[in-house]
Write a protein that holds these residues in place. Structure first.
Motif, PDB file in Angstrom:
ATOM      1  N   TYR A   1       0.832  -1.202   0.000  1.00 49.57           N
ATOM      2  CA  TYR A   1       0.000   0.000   0.000  1.00 49.57           C
ATOM      3  C   TYR A   1       0.870   1.256   0.000  1.00 49.57           C
ATOM      4  O   TYR A   1       0.629   2.203  -0.757  1.00 49.57           O
ATOM      5  CB  TYR A   1      -0.948   0.006   1.201  1.00 49.57           C
ATOM      6  N   LEU A   2       1.912   1.253   0.832  1.00 45.32           N
ATOM      7  CA  LEU A   2       2.782   2.422   0.907  1.00 45.32           C
ATOM      8  C   LEU A   2       3.581   2.602  -0.383  1.00 45.32           C
ATOM      9  O   LEU A   2       3.821   3.732  -0.811  1.00 45.32           O
ATOM     10  CB  LEU A   2       3.706   2.327   2.114  1.00 45.32           C
ATOM     11  N   LEU A   3       3.964   1.508  -1.012  1.00 39.68           N
ATOM     12  CA  LEU A   3       4.649   1.585  -2.307  1.00 39.68           C
ATOM     13  C   LEU A   3       3.754   2.275  -3.340  1.00 39.68           C
ATOM     14  O   LEU A   3       4.211   3.126  -4.100  1.00 39.68           O
ATOM     15  CB  LEU A   3       5.065   0.198  -2.790  1.00 39.68           C
ATOM     16  N   GLN A   4       2.476   1.928  -3.352  1.00 40.26           N
ATOM     17  CA  GLN A   4       1.529   2.577  -4.269  1.00 40.26           C
ATOM     18  C   GLN A   4       1.478   4.082  -4.029  1.00 40.26           C
ATOM     19  O   GLN A   4       1.512   4.869  -4.980  1.00 40.26           O
ATOM     20  CB  GLN A   4       0.119   2.003  -4.105  1.00 40.26           C
ATOM     21  N   LEU A   5       1.389   4.492  -2.775  1.00 34.47           N
ATOM     22  CA  LEU A   5       1.373   5.922  -2.442  1.00 34.47           C
ATOM     23  C   LEU A   5       2.673   6.595  -2.865  1.00 34.47           C
ATOM     24  O   LEU A   5       2.660   7.705  -3.406  1.00 34.47           O
ATOM     25  CB  LEU A   5       1.172   6.136  -0.939  1.00 34.47           C
ATOM     26  N   ASN A   6       3.774   5.928  -2.596  1.00 36.33           N
ATOM     27  CA  ASN A   6       5.085   6.462  -2.924  1.00 36.33           C
ATOM     28  C   ASN A   6       5.218   6.684  -4.434  1.00 36.33           C
ATOM     29  O   ASN A   6       5.742   7.712  -4.874  1.00 36.33           O
ATOM     30  CB  ASN A   6       6.170   5.503  -2.415  1.00 36.33           C
ATOM     31  N   GLU A   7       4.725   5.721  -5.214  1.00 37.68           N
ATOM     32  CA  GLU A   7       4.778   5.844  -6.677  1.00 37.68           C
ATOM     33  C   GLU A   7       3.822   6.934  -7.167  1.00 37.68           C
ATOM     34  O   GLU A   7       4.191   7.782  -7.980  1.00 37.68           O
ATOM     35  CB  GLU A   7       4.424   4.512  -7.341  1.00 37.68           C
ATOM     36  N   GLU A   8       2.608   6.908  -6.675  1.00 39.79           N
ATOM     37  CA  GLU A   8       1.570   7.822  -7.169  1.00 39.79           C
ATOM     38  C   GLU A   8       1.837   9.279  -6.819  1.00 39.79           C
ATOM     39  O   GLU A   8       1.707  10.161  -7.661  1.00 39.79           O
ATOM     40  CB  GLU A   8       0.215   7.402  -6.601  1.00 39.79           C
ATOM     41  N   PHE A   9       2.221   9.540  -5.576  1.00 41.33           N
ATOM     42  CA  PHE A   9       2.336  10.922  -5.131  1.00 41.33           C
ATOM     43  C   PHE A   9       3.759  11.471  -5.156  1.00 41.33           C
ATOM     44  O   PHE A   9       3.951  12.669  -5.340  1.00 41.33           O
ATOM     45  CB  PHE A   9       1.749  11.085  -3.725  1.00 41.33           C
ATOM     46  N   LEU A  10       4.740  10.618  -4.957  1.00 37.73           N
ATOM     47  CA  LEU A  10       6.125  11.092  -4.889  1.00 37.73           C
ATOM     48  C   LEU A  10       6.981  10.626  -6.063  1.00 37.73           C
ATOM     49  O   LEU A  10       8.143  10.997  -6.165  1.00 37.73           O
ATOM     50  CB  LEU A  10       6.763  10.649  -3.566  1.00 37.73           C
ATOM     51  N   LYS A  11       6.396   9.787  -6.922  1.00 32.58           N
ATOM     52  CA  LYS A  11       7.097   9.257  -8.103  1.00 32.58           C
ATOM     53  C   LYS A  11       8.362   8.491  -7.725  1.00 32.58           C
ATOM     54  O   LYS A  11       9.345   8.486  -8.446  1.00 32.58           O
ATOM     55  CB  LYS A  11       7.441  10.382  -9.089  1.00 32.58           C
ATOM     56  N   HIS A  12       8.321   7.821  -6.554  1.00 28.46           N
ATOM     57  CA  HIS A  12       9.428   6.975  -6.095  1.00 28.46           C
ATOM     58  C   HIS A  12       8.996   5.519  -6.199  1.00 28.46           C
ATOM     59  O   HIS A  12       7.977   5.140  -5.637  1.00 28.46           O
ATOM     60  CB  HIS A  12       9.785   7.277  -4.636  1.00 28.46           C
TER      61      HIS A  12
END
Length: 128
Positions: free
Chosen positions: A34-45
């Protein structure tokens, strides 16, 4: 998490000590995925992380934020750093609050100051 009332009061004190207003703060505990998804979506990491912090306030003097914490990362980091999961969880909780107080950790100098502040608040919290 046991002793939530004490932790909540401590976080409010942390914001007072850092001279940052606090209106609302929400911690969301989740999985690595879940945190990976947020990291990709909002921070592009495209990397796993233990925490993602969002400042939601338009007023720089008063914090309204969300802090997402990966319990999977906390467990793995506790093992890696040879500390208890409880200690590591509190480190990450304070880390997110410190981000919202303006501390960064992108450079070596910023990271050193962030670690110093984490250690300071961990010592204060865990002293009996």
């Amino acid at each position: 998490m046991k002793d939530r009332t004490r932790l909540k009061a401590f976080i409010q004190d942390l914001f007072r000590k850092e001279e940052q207003g606090l209106k609302h703060l929400q911690y969301i505990f989740c999985t690595d995925e879940y945190l990976l998804q947020l990291n990709e979506e909002f921070l592009k990491h495209d990397t796993y992380t233990d925490i993602v912090t969002f400042e939601l306030s338009e007023d720089p003097e008063v914090t309204e934020g969300e802090i997402y914490i990966s319990i999977d990362r906390v467990k793995e980091n506790a093992e890696h750093f040879e500390v208890t999961e409880n200690y590591e969880l509190h480190r990450v909780i304070f880390h997110g609050a410190l981000h919202l107080c303006g501390y960064k950790d992108k450079t070596k100098k910023e990271e050193a100051l962030m670690r110093e502040k984490e250690d300071e608040y961990l010592s204060l919290y865990f002293q009996k």
